[in-house]
Design an enzyme around this catalytic site. Structure first.
Site, mmCIF file in Angstrom:
data_model
loop_
_atom_site.group_PDB
_atom_site.id
_atom_site.type_symbol
_atom_site.label_atom_id
_atom_site.label_comp_id
_atom_site.label_asym_id
_atom_site.label_seq_id
_atom_site.Cartn_x
_atom_site.Cartn_y
_atom_site.Cartn_z
ATOM 1 N N LYS A 145 1.541 -7.041 0.360
ATOM 2 C CA LYS A 145 1.303 -6.869 -1.069
ATOM 3 C C LYS A 145 0.413 -7.957 -1.651
ATOM 4 O O LYS A 145 -0.466 -7.686 -2.448
ATOM 5 C CB LYS A 145 2.636 -6.824 -1.820
ATOM 6 N N CYS A 171 2.511 -13.059 4.323
ATOM 7 C CA CYS A 171 3.623 -13.767 4.935
ATOM 8 C C CYS A 171 4.595 -14.184 3.843
ATOM 9 O O CYS A 171 4.192 -14.621 2.768
ATOM 10 C CB CYS A 171 3.215 -15.002 5.723
ATOM 11 N N ARG A 203 5.453 -8.785 1.783
ATOM 12 C CA ARG A 203 4.327 -9.684 2.051
ATOM 13 C C ARG A 203 3.895 -9.636 3.514
ATOM 14 O O ARG A 203 2.884 -10.233 3.887
ATOM 15 C CB ARG A 203 4.694 -11.110 1.682
ATOM 16 N N LYS A 212 -4.190 5.417 -2.619
ATOM 17 C CA LYS A 212 -2.735 5.601 -2.504
ATOM 18 C C LYS A 212 -2.421 6.445 -1.275
ATOM 19 O O LYS A 212 -1.526 6.127 -0.519
ATOM 20 C CB LYS A 212 -2.151 6.287 -3.758
ATOM 21 N N GLU A 263 -8.544 5.717 -6.757
ATOM 22 C CA GLU A 263 -7.157 5.251 -6.703
ATOM 23 C C GLU A 263 -6.270 6.279 -5.985
ATOM 24 O O GLU A 263 -5.413 5.910 -5.179
ATOM 25 C CB GLU A 263 -6.658 4.969 -8.131
ATOM 26 N N TRP A 323 2.685 -11.565 8.410
ATOM 27 C CA TRP A 323 1.561 -10.622 8.416
ATOM 28 C C TRP A 323 0.513 -11.289 9.304
ATOM 29 O O TRP A 323 -0.055 -12.314 8.941
ATOM 30 C CB TRP A 323 1.019 -10.419 7.000
ATOM 31 N N GLU A 328 -3.153 4.510 2.062
ATOM 32 C CA GLU A 328 -2.261 3.357 2.247
ATOM 33 C C GLU A 328 -0.899 3.749 2.792
ATOM 34 O O GLU A 328 -0.377 3.098 3.682
ATOM 35 C CB GLU A 328 -1.964 2.704 0.890
ATOM 36 N N ASN A 335 2.052 -20.060 5.854
ATOM 37 C CA ASN A 335 1.330 -18.913 5.289
ATOM 38 C C ASN A 335 -0.080 -19.397 5.020
ATOM 39 O O ASN A 335 -0.263 -20.446 4.398
ATOM 40 C CB ASN A 335 2.025 -18.479 3.986
ATOM 41 N N GLY A 336 -1.102 -18.666 5.488
ATOM 42 C CA GLY A 336 -2.485 -19.084 5.259
ATOM 43 C C GLY A 336 -3.274 -19.087 6.557
ATOM 44 O O GLY A 336 -2.848 -18.492 7.552
ATOM 45 N N HIS A 341 -25.235 14.762 -1.744
ATOM 46 C CA HIS A 341 -26.107 13.794 -1.071
ATOM 47 C C HIS A 341 -25.546 13.364 0.278
ATOM 48 O O HIS A 341 -26.015 12.377 0.846
ATOM 49 C CB HIS A 341 -26.337 12.574 -1.973
HETATM 50 C C1 AGP Z 1 -2.674 -1.494 -3.989
HETATM 51 O O1 AGP Z 1 -1.932 -0.355 -3.709
HETATM 52 C C2 AGP Z 1 -2.975 -2.326 -2.855
HETATM 53 N N1 AGP Z 1 -1.843 -2.690 -2.120
HETATM 54 C C3 AGP Z 1 -4.030 -3.397 -3.008
HETATM 55 O O2 AGP Z 1 -5.238 -2.728 -3.039
HETATM 56 C C4 AGP Z 1 -3.943 -4.356 -4.215
HETATM 57 O O3 AGP Z 1 -4.203 -3.668 -5.394
HETATM 58 C C5 AGP Z 1 -4.956 -5.498 -4.011
HETATM 59 O O4 AGP Z 1 -4.616 -6.215 -2.873
HETATM 60 C C6 AGP Z 1 -5.065 -6.417 -5.195
HETATM 61 O O5 AGP Z 1 -3.871 -7.089 -5.440
HETATM 62 P P1 AGP Z 1 -3.656 -7.872 -6.802
HETATM 63 O O6 AGP Z 1 -3.722 -6.894 -7.907
HETATM 64 O O7 AGP Z 1 -2.307 -8.500 -6.657
HETATM 65 O O8 AGP Z 1 -4.746 -8.898 -6.897
#
Ligand code: AGP
Length: 607
Positions: A602, A2, A27, A484, A480, A74, A487, A100-101, A503
């Site tokens: 984010k 948020c 956010r 990517k 990773e 969010w 996401e 937010n929270g 396995h």
């Molecule tokens: C990365 O592409 C993601 N959006 C997510 O996994 C992110 O890396 C994770 O939420 C951790 O965030 P931070 O590094 O700000 O703690």
């Protein structure tokens, strides 16, 4: 999660609040809303969807004011509806609030009010906060807020307008971040410093359990005990131009392309004449010989960078290495004491799970270090000792350049510890430093061939799923790459240690499930070739990320993405780049909302 923006001053609040929300949209973007106060009249506009929708809606109505608060959501409690969008108002219209929270006891409190005949308009945990504050408010806003905070459980950042107070608004922090700024008769608040940069870079990061009163006169801070607190502003060395997309179609592409310079900045001053120097930033250098354990704790992409560092630490530090997802670390019975160096890795420094894990390690007496892009973030302030990424603000929800910064910072840290323990011979240090210094140019070399990656992505656009494989340090790179891809393109992708394929995961393979193999020329190369052969035998199309000059690999691949050769320790710096580009191009071909992927935010400030 948020985004929050607030303003009071001589200008049109709507424009400033909407501008801030646009900047904070990474956010959350499920719904958006704004409240504008003109004297004692507060007008509210909210809608489902993005801030752009809110902007269009606002243009059609006559709301205005010199004080305003806004929110981009969010969703946690309650679906994505207009009713659940913020701001929320109590039934008497006395208190208007954004949040937010998560308020954990909203059910219990809600039942109390329901018994008194109150009917709720939304399904959120937020509405109860507006109600509670309103029910406690007589003529002292600070007292009402303090009493309400005493009854609320959970994590909250609130921004509050009182209908009968036209010249001030209030901010509250217990958990999720809030940053304040005041200059020239204006006072701002936002969830993230990036939204304040067009107005000031002299900012105040609210601490936990603080209440702020913002007016044209400036900011007054109080603790939850009602006592005045001294405000200690920070000068942030970012500027507004760093948060602009420039001529790029997406922030993600801009940030991928910045990776050569990010790497240079992260290494600058920490790597000179073949010698690593972290004296100034690593306060535990004297204790290095006493460490028995090193823990890397993080979430998501930051955890993948940690996993790469973990393998390097295995090789160079002689320490017992543990790499753990923050949300698991907190609940395990981890041995974590004064002989433990606990490294918390977070781009934002605001991830709730990472923060909670850091508090736990601190309480157990570990030596704690934050590796973050935002020195003044909650993590940076909580832990105190910070190794900064220097990647500059990252806006795209998918982390890219900060992964590169994390690899660099964690590599330096690991080699520094090795050196302090007397395990890194000067010749070895020189060899590694020389190659580290060459990496930025090698990253830029890969980026210059980005169009080749696009052509390959085009060939795979119709396929429903991808399987990524790698071994040793290439395994977290495979993770990773898969993260990517899923996401931002919403295409199913999973990653496995290549040796694990037989396995179970190999059962998934057929001609519609490509295998993306991260296979640089390293000590485990031959074993990777066997795994690739096994996948080919199951008719899976093979995409390899390989070292330039490895012509043999073409025989086993349908497509290859080549990266320059480097020392075995540093292949992740290079092999990750084509995978970021592959995800970006596939998502772009599929027409996805690359900088704002669905369901994601984010900064994950809830647990
Ligand atoms: C990365 O592409 C993601 N959006 C997510 O996994 C992110 O890396 C994770 O939420 C951790 O965030 P931070 O590094 O700000 O703690």
């Amino acid at each position: 999660m948020c985004g929050i923006m607030g303003y009071i001053g001589p200008k049109d609040a709507a424009e400033i609040v909407i501008g801030g929300l646009e900047c904070l949209e990474y956010r959350g973007y499920d719904s958006a809303g704004i409240a504008l106060a003109e004297g004692h009249k507060i007008g509210i506009s909210k809608c489902v969807g993005s801030v752009a929708n809110l902007k269009t809606q606002l243009e059609k109505c006559s709301l205005s004011g010199k004080m305003g608060i806004g929110h981009t959501r969010w969703a946690t409690h309650g679906g994505v509806t207009r009713e659940n969008a913020h701001p929320h108002v109590d039934p008497d219209g006395k208190v208007v609030l954004i949040h937010n929270g998560i308020i954990e006891n909203f059910h219990e409190l809600g039942e109390e009010f329901a018994k008194k005949g109150v009917r709720f308009v939304s399904e959120t945990d937020t509405e109860i906060a507006a109600l509670l504050i309103s029910s406690l408010y007589r003529d002292d806003p600070l007292l009402a807020i303090r009493e309400a905070c005493g009854r609320l459980r959970g994590a909250f950042a609130f921004v509050i307008l009182f209908a009968d107070i036209a010249d001030r608004y209030y901010c509250v922090r217990k958990g999720p971040p809030l940053v304040l700024g005041a200059a020239g008769g204006e006072a701002f608040c936002a969830s993230d410093v990036t939204a304040l940069l067009p107005y000031t870079n002299n900012v105040l990061f609210m601490e936990d359990e603080e209440i702020a009163e913002l007016s044209a006169e400036g900011i007054v801070l109080y603790g939850f005990d009602g006592l005045r607190k001294e405000a200690c502003p920070h000068l942030v060395d970012w500027d507004a131009s760093m948060t602009s997309k420039g001529t790029y179609p997406h922030f993600m592409l801009k940030e991928i392309e910045e990776q050569g310079s990010v790497l240079r900045r992260t290494l600058t001053g920490r790597l000179e004449n073949g010698v690593i120097g972290l004296e100034a930033e690593f306060p535990f250098s004297e204790d290095a010989r006493l460490f028995r354990r090193i823990h890397f704790v993080a979430c998501g992409t930051s955890c993948h960078a940690s996993a790469v560092a973990g393998r390097l630490a295995d090789r160079y530090t002689g320490l017992d290495v543990r790499v753990e997802t923050a949300s698991e670390y907190r609940y395990g019975n981890v041995i974590c004491d004064k002989h433990t160096l606990a490294v918390f890795v977070s781009q934002s420094g605001e991830t709730a799970d990472t923060l909670a894990a850091a508090s736990l390690a601190q309480a157990r007496g570990a030596r704690c270090l934050a590796v973050t892009n935002v020195v003044s973030s909650s993590l940076g302030r909580e832990v105190g000792s910070v190794l900064e990424l220097r990647a500059g603000p990252e806006i795209g929800v998918a982390a890219t350049k900060t992964f590169m910064g994390q690899l660099a910072a964690l590599t330096l840290l690991t080699l520094w510890i090795s050196k302090r323990k007397g395990l890194l011979a000067p010749q070895e240090e020189k060899r590694l430093c020389a190659e580290l210094a060459r990496l930025p140019a090698k990253v830029e070399d890969i980026l210059a061939r980005g169009e080749d990656v696009r052509k390959i992505a085009e060939r795979y656009k119709g396929l429903p799923a991808f399987l990524f494989i790698g071994r040793e340090a290439s395994y977290p790179v495979a993770m990773e790459g898969a993260l990517k891809l899923k996401e931002i393109s919403y295409v199913h992708a999973e990653a496995h240690a290549a040796g694990e394929m037989k396995h179970g995961p190999i059962a998934l393979l057929n001609e519609r499930m490509p295998v993306v193999a991260v296979v640089p020329k390293d000590g485990i190369y031959k074993k990777m070739l066997s795994n690739i052969q096994e996948s080919r035998a199951r008719r899976a199309p093979i995409i390899t990320v390989a070292s330039r000059g490895d012509e043999d690999i073409r025989r086993f691949s349908n497509d290859s993405l080549f990266v320059p050769e480097t020392e075995e320790e540093f292949t992740p710096f290079l092999t990750v780049v084509p995978l970021q580009l592959f995800a970006y191009h596939l998502a772009s071909i599929l027409g996805r909302e690359i900088d704002r992927p669905r369901n994601l935010a984010k900064s994950v400030t809830v647990e």
